[in-house]
Enzyme design. Structure first.
Site, PDB file in Angstrom:
ATOM      1  N   ASP A 296       1.270  -0.935  -0.067  1.00 12.94           N
ATOM      2  CA  ASP A 296       0.074  -0.032  -0.377  1.00 12.94           C
ATOM      3  C   ASP A 296       1.166   1.385   0.054  1.00 12.94           C
ATOM      4  O   ASP A 296       1.294   1.432   0.385  1.00 12.94           O
ATOM      5  CB  ASP A 296      -1.400   0.397   1.248  1.00 12.94           C
ATOM      6  CG  ASP A 296      -1.764   1.458   1.024  1.00 12.94           C
ATOM      7  OD1 ASP A 296      -2.676   1.384   0.294  1.00 12.94           O
ATOM      8  OD2 ASP A 296      -1.594   1.816   1.970  1.00 12.94           O
ATOM      9  N   GLU A 343       0.714  -0.872  -5.000  1.00 10.34           N
ATOM     10  CA  GLU A 343      -0.664   0.020  -4.930  1.00 10.34           C
ATOM     11  C   GLU A 343       0.245   1.764  -5.580  1.00 10.34           C
ATOM     12  O   GLU A 343       0.166   2.526  -4.999  1.00 10.34           O
ATOM     13  CB  GLU A 343      -1.373   0.448  -3.335  1.00 10.34           C
ATOM     14  CG  GLU A 343      -2.556   1.104  -3.924  1.00 10.34           C
ATOM     15  CD  GLU A 343      -2.139   2.235  -3.611  1.00 10.34           C
ATOM     16  OE1 GLU A 343      -2.264   2.742  -4.578  1.00 10.34           O
ATOM     17  OE2 GLU A 343      -1.944   2.862  -2.546  1.00 10.34           O
ATOM     18  N   ASP A 396     -11.002   1.926  -0.680  1.00  4.95           N
ATOM     19  CA  ASP A 396     -11.211   3.199  -0.265  1.00  4.95           C
ATOM     20  C   ASP A 396     -12.220   3.836  -1.278  1.00  4.95           C
ATOM     21  O   ASP A 396     -12.570   4.751  -1.772  1.00  4.95           O
ATOM     22  CB  ASP A 396      -9.832   3.566  -0.802  1.00  4.95           C
ATOM     23  CG  ASP A 396      -8.989   4.100   0.314  1.00  4.95           C
ATOM     24  OD1 ASP A 396      -9.717   3.424   1.656  1.00  4.95           O
ATOM     25  OD2 ASP A 396      -7.452   4.017  -0.156  1.00  4.95           O
TER      26      ASP A 396
END
Length: 502
Positions: A296, A343, A396
């Site tokens: 991430d 990501e 998200d």
């Protein structure tokens, strides 16, 4: 590295159904794995599995290594002879459609304390497994257990609010605390053992089904974490433990004030001194937990939006320059092939692309970002290269149906709507599956859909709204899940677009 052509589903463990207030690693997880296998899926992606802190976010864990003991299955404890079945007959009235974090914490903490206080009476085989676990994991487990005990004994205050002797880790104070709170420490070790024992049991089960687990490793760790407390010299901190700078995101699509995450920044010069050993240990541990690791905020290995620690918003920050190439060179030399997904969303600069390509990590494509712009949009399927992972949306984003409904109901319909209809030749009556089809038929090696999109759910099922403090991470799958019906449709799509051979 390149992944085989395959597909999967994103569903966090907490979102599994069940009667204990939160999804867990037990029978419902195995049932979901059966569903994935029947549907021809190769991957099950989850969010970080660490112990959640403020706001229940899995991205703000108290440890980068410890597991979230709220995910321990009571039913499996009964099966192992560690808990009596009677304990499960008089349950609190937990909500089923949302995670009841407060109620679960109160009930499960009490239950696990009772189980672990009787560890001397556990079956001999399990007691021996506990000893091996403690010996093999002492390098992180000992400090994490003490950290957890000290937070409890200091009124759950953050470590930088503890007495100076403990905050600064004076050897005499730590030794005294280990002795004084020995039972708390040993119970925490036992709970971590139970978590990882159940996780490995689930891993073995899904491995036999041919399913691989994708796990999430956030770039940053929380300020109030065992990681920072134990490695204060590896972070940019003032003498009192407060961060000199914190991580965030500049003003963007999600927030006009940016996102102020509050995570302390790494002191890369100090980390360089031991060849980035902390990162090697962290990635090695993650690779033992998961088959594939999603990093991430990958762009943070090139540079992060650094905001002075006293600031209240992320507007006034600046970009740093960070040694990602050195880090991954060291990690690859130590661990070999790295099954990582980068990501690479947000403010992506050429150095981020170069870093990702240098190590062959597939990046991410989000279909909700594809429409309404120019033909060169990197998220449009005709612009993909094969070495990427395409998602309809992420944790998200709003669900695809929620995202679509909001645009359709807007006073001024955005150009995204017309472009999507023309591009996908659809009116959007089944928009979730329109995007799943677009993902599955694309050239991307890997296609992933959140379970909310597989079920065609709307905004009520959204997992997280970035830059908001409450009400997130609570969605749970309910009666809308028909494993056979949903699985048949997903399998047909997977076979049609040749993604079932992963």
């Amino acid at each position: 590295m390149r992944f085989p052509r395959a597909s999967g589903v994103l569903l966090h463990i907490t979102s599994l159904p069940g009667r204990f207030g939160i999804g867990d690693l037990g029978p419902e997880a195995r049932k979901f794995a059966d569903f994935l296998a029947a549907a021809g899926q190769t991957y099950w992606q989850v969010l970080p599995l660490g112990p959640t802190g403020y706001g229940d976010s899995p991205y703000q864990a108290f440890s980068a290594f410890a597991g979230n003991v709220l995910l321990i299955s009571p039913e499996d404890l009964v099966e192992d002879g560690l808990l009596t079945g009677d304990y499960l007959e008089d349950l609190p009235e937990f909500a089923t459609e949302r995670v009841d974090y407060g109620g679960v914490y109160e009930w499960k903490s009490r239950m696990l304390a009772e189980v672990c206080s009787e560890r001397a009476e556990w079956p001999k085989q399990i007691r021996e497994e506990l000893k091996r676990f403690e010996a093999e994991n002492g390098w992180w487990l000992d400090d994490n257990a003490l950290f957890t005990a000290l937070r409890k004994r200091n009124g759950h205050k953050a470590w930088f609010e503890w007495p100076d002797s403990l905050k600064l880790r004076e050897p005499g104070a730590l030794a005294a605390a280990r002795s004084q709170y020995a039972e708390d420490v040993e119970q925490e070790k036992a709970q971590q053992f139970l978590f990882f024992r159940q996780l490995e049991r689930l891993r073995e089960y899904i491995r036999e089904l041919g399913i691989k687990l994708i796990g999430d490793v956030p770039l940053f760790v929380a300020l109030d974490s065992a990681d920072v407390w134990c490695n204060q010299d590896k972070f940019q901190l003032d003498a009192d433990g407060s961060p000199k700078f914190v991580a965030g995101v500049p003003p963007d699509y999600f927030s006009s004030k940016g996102q102020l995450w509050g995570n302390p920044l790494y002191d890369w010069d100090r980390m360089r001194e031991d060849g980035f050993g902390w990162w090697t240990a962290r990635f090695e541990f993650a690779m033992r937990m998961f088959d594939v690791v999603r990093i991430d905020h990958f762009r943070g290995f090139c540079g992060v939006w650094a905001v002075p620690g006293k600031n209240k918003t992320a507007v006034n920050g600046s970009w740093t320059t960070d040694p990602g190439h050195e880090v991954f060179t060291a990690v690859k030399a130590a661990l070999g092939e790295l099954p990582f997904i980068a990501e690479d969303l947000g403010h992506i600069t050429p150095d981020v692309v170069a870093l990702r390509e240098a190590f062959g990590f597939p990046g991410m494509k989000i279909l909700q970002y594809a429409f309404g712009g120019d033909a060169g949009n990197e998220f449009l399927p005709h612009n993909y290269s094969a070495n990427c992972v395409v998602y309809t949306g992420t944790h998200d984003n709003d669900t695809t149906k929620g995202w679509w409904d909001a645009m359709i109901e807007a006073e001024d319909e955005p150009p995204t709507v017309g472009h999507l209809r023309e591009y996908l030749r659809t009116e959007g009556e089944d928009i979730s599956w329109d995007l799943i089809r677009a993902a599955w038929m694309s050239v991307a090696d890997t296609a992933i859909a959140p379970m909310q999109d597989v079920l065609g759910l709307g905004n009520e099922a959204r997992m997280n709204v970035p830059a908001t403090a409450g009400g997130n991470w609570g969605w749970r799958m309910g009666e809308e899940w028909d494993p056979e019906k949903t699985g048949d449709r997903l399998r047909e799509m997977t076979v049609l677009f040749e993604r079932s051979g992963g």
